[in-house]
Design an enzyme around this catalytic site. Structure first.
Site, PDB file in Angstrom:
ATOM      1  N   HIS A 136      20.098 -60.974  34.031  1.00 38.95           N
ATOM      2  CA  HIS A 136      20.834 -60.845  35.292  1.00 38.95           C
ATOM      3  C   HIS A 136      20.031 -59.907  36.183  1.00 38.95           C
ATOM      4  O   HIS A 136      20.229 -58.696  36.198  1.00 38.95           O
ATOM      5  CB  HIS A 136      22.234 -60.286  35.025  1.00 38.95           C
ATOM      6  N   GLU A 188      33.493 -60.011  38.684  1.00 32.84           N
ATOM      7  CA  GLU A 188      32.992 -58.680  39.065  1.00 32.84           C
ATOM      8  C   GLU A 188      34.041 -58.055  39.975  1.00 32.84           C
ATOM      9  O   GLU A 188      34.744 -57.140  39.597  1.00 32.84           O
ATOM     10  CB  GLU A 188      31.644 -58.794  39.766  1.00 32.84           C
ATOM     11  N   ASP A 197      20.697 -56.066  37.437  1.00 33.80           N
ATOM     12  CA  ASP A 197      21.264 -56.641  38.653  1.00 33.80           C
ATOM     13  C   ASP A 197      20.303 -56.496  39.841  1.00 33.80           C
ATOM     14  O   ASP A 197      19.441 -57.328  40.052  1.00 33.80           O
ATOM     15  CB  ASP A 197      22.626 -56.016  38.935  1.00 33.80           C
TER      16      ASP A 197
END
Length: 334
Positions: free
Chosen positions: A16, A199, A277
Site C-alpha cells: 500500500h 479508512e 501509504d
C-alpha cells in the site's frame, strides 16, 4: 540486535504505497524548478509546515497541488528511484506501487509518460537493489465511473504493463458500488483488483468492496473493527488488509498510534500487513511504521515477523518468487 535493526532485516513486501505520495518537498522543488512549475509554497520549510491535516480531504488537496511538479518521464523515474532507495534500506524485497494516471492526464501529462518513467524505475530497482515490483493503476473515486472507463481505455493498448487496479482518493460519499461495472471489466481482463475501504468510510464500504468489486485485498480496512461479523469474515477468509498506521494517525483516523487497532486485528486472526501509504506526507516509510507500531502497541518480534510473512503471502507474485523470501524470513531469529 535492536528493534530497528531487526525490522530492517525482515524481508517484507510493501503493498500500500502511492508513488506520488513519496514526493518529498526537496524533490518536489527540484522538479518544479526543472519544469518551470509554480508551487503554492515558497520553500521546503513552508511546504512541510503545511503537512497538518484535519482529514483525508485536507491531505488530498495538498497532495494534488504537489503532484503538479511531475511532468516528464524522468520525473516519474526519479520519484520512484528515490522511493526504492528508501525501501531497500528498510528491507523491502517486493513493492506494489499505486499510481494515479488521472492526476496527471488531467494536467496534460500523457499516460505513457507516467508508465514509462515508473516502469524504467522498477527495472532499475530490480537490478540495483534486487527489489521486485508491480504497478497498480488506481482510479480516483471522486471522479465518475465513466471517467474511470476512459482511463482504462488509455491503458488497454499496454495493459500487460500493469498488474492490477485499485480505488483511492476521497472515500466518503464514493462507495465501492459506484465502480462495480468498471471493476468487473478489469477482472475480465485478468487484472488483480484491490480497493481502499474502511479508512474514513464505514464497514459497509468494506463489504461492498468484497462482494461487488470482488477485491483480493482491502486497503486500510481499519473500521472493520466496528462490525464483529465483518471481523469474523475477514479472519475466516484470510483477506489481507494493507494497514498504514502512521497515515491513520496523521489523518486523524486514530488520535494516537497507541489507540490504533492493528494489534487487536492481528490478535483476532486477521491477515494485517504494515505499509506506509504516502510516506513523504505522513512522516515515515515502511520501516518506521513497523518500529513505531511495535513501540506504541507492544508488538513483539514474532508478531512483527508474522506481519512481514502476511505481506509476502499477500503479494501478487508466483509461489516460486515468494518461496526464497519466506525461507529467508523463517531463518531469522526473533
Amino acid at each position: 540486535m535492536d528493534l530497528e535493526s531487526y525490522v530492517r532485516v525482515l524481508p517484507k513486501a510493501e503493498l500500500h504505497l502511492h508513488i506520488e505520495g513519496t514526493l518529498e518537498p526537496e524533490l518536489m522543488f527540484e522538479l518544479a524548478r526543472r519544469n518551470g512549475v509554480a508551487l503554492p509554497w515558497k520553500s521546503v520549510e513552508e511546504t512541510r509546515a503545511a503537512y497538518a491535516f484535519e482529514d483525508l480531504q485536507s491531505f488530498l488537496d495538498l497532495y494534488y497541488a504537489g503532484a503538479a511538479a511531475l511532468v516528464c518521464e524522468e520525473d516519474f523515474f526519479d520519484l520512484a528511484m528515490a522511493y526504492f532507495e528508501r525501501a531497500a534500506a528498510d528491507g523491502v524485497v517486493h513493492a506494489e506501487l499505486f499510481f494515479d494516471p488521472q492526476t496527471h492526464t488531467a494536467r496534460g501529462v500523457a499516460y505513457e509518460t507516467v508508465l514509462n518513467g515508473l516502469e524504467r524505475a522498477c527495472a532499475t530497482a530490480q537490478r540495483r537493489f534486487d527489489i521486485s515490483s508491480r504497478l497498480i493503476l488506481c482510479f480516483l473515486r471522486h471522479l465518475s465511473e465513466e471517467e474511470g472507463f476512459a482511463t482504462l481505455a488509455q491503458a488497454l493498448p499496454q495493459v500487460a504493463r500493469i498488474h492490477g487496479v485499485g480505488l483511492d482518493s476521497s472515500e466518503m460519499g464514493h462507495p465501492p458500488s459506484k465502480f462495480a461495472r468498471l471493476f468487473a471489466r478489469c477482472r475480465e481482463l485478468g487484472l488483480h483488483v484491490v480497493a481502499h475501504a474502511g479508512e474514513e468510510g464505514p464497514p459497509e464500504y468494506i463489504i461492498e468492496a468484497l462482494d461487488l468489486l470482488q477485491v483480493e485485498r482491502i486497503d486500510h480496512g481499519v473500521r472493520a473493527f466496528e462490525s464483529p461479523a465483518l471481523m469474523a469474515r475477514l479472519a475466516g477468509e484470510q483477506m489481507p488488509l494493507t494497514v498504514c498506521p502512521l497515515s491513520n494517525v496523521k489523518l486523524c483516523v486514530f488520535p494516537t498510534l497507541a489507540d490504533h487497532n492493528l494489534k487487536a486485528m492481528l490478535d483476532a486472526g486477521i491477515k494485517v500487513t504494515i505499509n506506509s501509504d504516502d510516506p513523504a506526507y505522513f512522516g515515515g516509510y515502511v520501516g518506521k511504521n513497523y518500529v513505531d507500531s511495535a513501540a506504541a502497541l507492544g508488538l513483539g518480534r514474532e508478531e512483527l515477523k508474522r506481519i512481514a510473512r502476511n505481506s509476502l503471502e499477500a503479494a501478487f507474485v508466483s509461489d516460486a518468487e515468494r518461496a526464497p523470501w519466506l525461507a529467508r524470513l523463517a531463518s531469522i531469529e526473533a
